[in-house]
Design a protein around this motif. Sequence first.
Motif, PDB file in Angstrom:
ATOM      1  N   LEU A 187       0.813  -1.217   0.000  1.00 56.25           N
ATOM      2  CA  LEU A 187       0.000   0.000   0.000  1.00 56.25           C
ATOM      3  C   LEU A 187       0.849   1.270   0.000  1.00 56.25           C
ATOM      4  N   ALA A 188       1.983   1.247   0.672  1.00 57.04           N
ATOM      5  CA  ALA A 188       2.830   2.446   0.745  1.00 57.04           C
ATOM      6  C   ALA A 188       3.395   2.823  -0.615  1.00 57.04           C
ATOM      7  N   GLN A 189       3.459   1.859  -1.558  1.00 58.25           N
ATOM      8  CA  GLN A 189       3.989   2.149  -2.893  1.00 58.25           C
ATOM      9  C   GLN A 189       2.890   2.282  -3.946  1.00 58.25           C
ATOM     10  N   ALA A 190       1.627   2.301  -3.533  1.00 64.54           N
ATOM     11  CA  ALA A 190       0.518   2.352  -4.494  1.00 64.54           C
ATOM     12  C   ALA A 190       0.528   3.651  -5.296  1.00 64.54           C
ATOM     13  N   GLU A 191       0.238   3.560  -6.586  1.00 66.11           N
ATOM     14  CA  GLU A 191       0.182   4.747  -7.440  1.00 66.11           C
ATOM     15  C   GLU A 191      -0.877   5.727  -6.941  1.00 66.11           C
ATOM     16  N   PHE A 192      -1.899   5.208  -6.309  1.00 64.13           N
ATOM     17  CA  PHE A 192      -2.977   6.041  -5.772  1.00 64.13           C
ATOM     18  C   PHE A 192      -2.443   7.141  -4.859  1.00 64.13           C
ATOM     19  N   ASN A 193      -1.406   6.860  -4.110  1.00 68.35           N
ATOM     20  CA  ASN A 193      -0.905   7.804  -3.108  1.00 68.35           C
ATOM     21  C   ASN A 193      -0.428   9.118  -3.719  1.00 68.35           C
ATOM     22  N   ALA A 194      -0.047   9.084  -4.988  1.00 69.42           N
ATOM     23  CA  ALA A 194       0.411  10.289  -5.680  1.00 69.42           C
ATOM     24  C   ALA A 194      -0.629  10.830  -6.650  1.00 69.42           C
ATOM     25  N   ASN A 195      -1.731  10.108  -6.802  1.00 71.63           N
ATOM     26  CA  ASN A 195      -2.794  10.531  -7.724  1.00 71.63           C
ATOM     27  C   ASN A 195      -4.146  10.119  -7.130  1.00 71.63           C
ATOM     28  N   PRO A 196      -4.494  10.695  -5.971  1.00 72.99           N
ATOM     29  CA  PRO A 196      -5.632  10.195  -5.204  1.00 72.99           C
ATOM     30  C   PRO A 196      -6.983  10.599  -5.790  1.00 72.99           C
ATOM     31  N   VAL A 197      -7.954   9.759  -5.531  1.00 70.80           N
ATOM     32  CA  VAL A 197      -9.353  10.071  -5.795  1.00 70.80           C
ATOM     33  C   VAL A 197     -10.027  10.193  -4.434  1.00 70.80           C
ATOM     34  N   GLY A 198     -10.462  11.397  -4.097  1.00 70.58           N
ATOM     35  CA  GLY A 198     -11.024  11.642  -2.784  1.00 70.58           C
ATOM     36  C   GLY A 198     -12.533  11.732  -2.785  1.00 70.58           C
ATOM     37  N   SER A 199     -13.063  12.322  -1.697  1.00 71.02           N
ATOM     38  CA  SER A 199     -14.512  12.456  -1.554  1.00 71.02           C
ATOM     39  C   SER A 199     -14.874  13.795  -0.920  1.00 71.02           C
ATOM     40  N   GLY A 200     -13.874  14.683  -0.761  1.00 74.27           N
ATOM     41  CA  GLY A 200     -14.067  15.904  -0.003  1.00 74.27           C
ATOM     42  C   GLY A 200     -14.453  17.107  -0.828  1.00 74.27           C
ATOM     43  N   PRO A 201     -14.401  18.306  -0.227  1.00 68.65           N
ATOM     44  CA  PRO A 201     -14.837  19.533  -0.907  1.00 68.65           C
ATOM     45  C   PRO A 201     -13.889  19.997  -2.009  1.00 68.65           C
ATOM     46  N   PHE A 202     -12.671  19.429  -2.056  1.00 70.18           N
ATOM     47  CA  PHE A 202     -11.736  19.739  -3.131  1.00 70.18           C
ATOM     48  C   PHE A 202     -11.304  18.460  -3.829  1.00 70.18           C
ATOM     49  N   ARG A 203     -11.109  18.562  -5.138  1.00 67.98           N
ATOM     50  CA  ARG A 203     -10.629  17.450  -5.944  1.00 67.98           C
ATOM     51  C   ARG A 203      -9.133  17.595  -6.200  1.00 67.98           C
ATOM     52  N   PHE A 204      -8.460  16.465  -6.330  1.00 66.74           N
ATOM     53  CA  PHE A 204      -7.059  16.453  -6.711  1.00 66.74           C
ATOM     54  C   PHE A 204      -6.930  16.768  -8.200  1.00 66.74           C
ATOM     55  N   VAL A 205      -6.006  17.682  -8.525  1.00 67.25           N
ATOM     56  CA  VAL A 205      -5.716  18.005  -9.926  1.00 67.25           C
ATOM     57  C   VAL A 205      -4.344  17.485 -10.322  1.00 67.25           C
ATOM     58  N   SER A 206      -3.310  17.896  -9.582  1.00 70.27           N
ATOM     59  CA  SER A 206      -1.957  17.465  -9.930  1.00 70.27           C
ATOM     60  C   SER A 206      -1.028  17.664  -8.745  1.00 70.27           C
ATOM     61  N   TRP A 207       0.049  16.904  -8.766  1.00 70.69           N
ATOM     62  CA  TRP A 207       1.114  17.038  -7.782  1.00 70.69           C
ATOM     63  C   TRP A 207       2.444  16.953  -8.505  1.00 70.69           C
ATOM     64  N   GLU A 208       3.128  18.064  -8.580  1.00 73.35           N
ATOM     65  CA  GLU A 208       4.477  18.110  -9.125  1.00 73.35           C
ATOM     66  C   GLU A 208       5.418  18.043  -7.933  1.00 73.35           C
ATOM     67  N   ARG A 209       6.029  16.892  -7.737  1.00 67.44           N
ATOM     68  CA  ARG A 209       6.806  16.654  -6.521  1.00 67.44           C
ATOM     69  C   ARG A 209       7.875  17.726  -6.336  1.00 67.44           C
TER      70      ARG A 209
END
Length: 540
Positions: A187-209
């Motif tokens: 789980l710690a290496q899952a691709e999801f961790n860097a490209n999450p699908v959430g359920s909150g008031p804001f959506r994930f767009v991008s993460w440039e490390r």
Amino acid sequence: MQPIRSLRALALLIPATLIACSPGDGGPGEVAGDPEFGGTAIVGVMADFQAFNPVVNTAILTDEVMKHMLFTPLVQYDDGLEIQPHLAESWDLDDAGVTFRLRQDVRWHDGPPVTAEDVKFTFDLAKSEESASLLGSAYLTMVQTATVLDPYTIRFDFVAPHAQPLDAFWWPPLPRHLLQGVGPAELAQAEFNANPVGSGPFRFVSWERGQRLTLEANTEYPEALGGRPYLDRVVFRVIPEATTMLTELLSGAADLIGWTLLPDQAQQLMGQSGIDVRHFPSREFTYIGLNNERAQFRDAETRRALAMSIDRQQIINALLHDFASPGSGMIPEWSPMDPGLDPVPHDPAAARQLLAQAGWQAGPDGTLMRQGQPLTFTMLVNAANRTHQDIATVIQQQLQQVGVSIEIRTVEFQTMLREHRARNYDAVISNWTLDTFKVDPTPLFSCEQARAPQSANRAGYCNPRADQLMQQGLRSTDGGQGERLWGEFSQILQQDQPIIFLHWSDDLGAVGPRLQNVETDIRSKLVNAREWWIPADRRR
């Protein structure tokens, strides 16, 4: 049975600095008028994010983004620190467990509804030893099983009756439909961790490390939970250099800073036109982590002598501009279980005597020796945290006065964290943030966690009596009894000094003139991010 003091009463203990900085008091950049939709806020942070996954994440800022922006936790705290419904719209609580009824209008950002199956899936991952989850060790130690009763009802059974049981559920579920093929160990290496699908008031767009995290408003967030945010976007910019961070706020390139705002910077910002400096009690203490498995730190006398050699108040006055208070243990002053212990006194003469009793004698160069081994060690310090580097230098000088030699090694934060978690270190200056407002020292100090690899008990500390008191304290539903148990535990911890408690920090932040209605308190600086707004004439 004595009632446990209400956490709502704790709000009265928060100094006026928090109240004076509340949005209704008209900060330097506050404007009159109703909130308006639109605009992008820029938030400056010093360190990069970790894993956008509540089961494996250990970074406080990432946790705050997940709890208040990206996901929908089962429960939330109000401004009086009382548990309130959130994803769970109601519950039935008894001594044996709790049954939550979930809202039926919260959806994952890719469409499916959030259900009890998602909650159970997340719980099972967190409880698995293979996931080495801080969520499991910090929140769920007193929760035994989860049972789905129907798509929107879930029952949690407790290990035993215990205090503050609902505090164990301040976390959001993960989407089962996206992660059910990932095992706990992976789980710690899952691709999801860097490209999450959430359920909150804001959506994930991008993460440039190492650069930026971009979130956008979830226009379909349920009205009963506040509806869509006023802002269109929030961009977190990683600004690792402290001076640049300050410049960005003063120039208007950033709207909010505070992860981490250094005490000397906060002092500089006081009185600056259009800048609202915030400081208030935090859930974070700073400590020197000691690897109790190293020969020089195996005995409590040596560890306690090191603590007595450090002048905490000098550090607070000179380096922290009084934005902190000396630490006596891991139960803060604002907790109803605060034992009221004084910090270990600064007493170099008594420290020398204690070191002599522990078998340390001065060698030819003045460095203490025991059985042919010098009292020397390497201290890891976060290369991005200038305050910790300054503290390390002062401690190095103070300990030298009693014959202890320290080598300071500055390293990148994630490298420091890996070595700390692997117990591949002598000493480290670090922070610990309480995940909830509940007293639970077991992640840091239980024997079970001492035996677990990669656990939060990075000192490797195990004291059977302290273990017994922790378990009794966690299970006590009698307020008076709880205070006595935690008092005795705190006294043992102070004698053993498995880690050296330095201070409880004030939380510091600063808001620029564009951003409106920013609440900052002991819960988070993001607690009402959904309600932030920018007047149309101040948008870029």
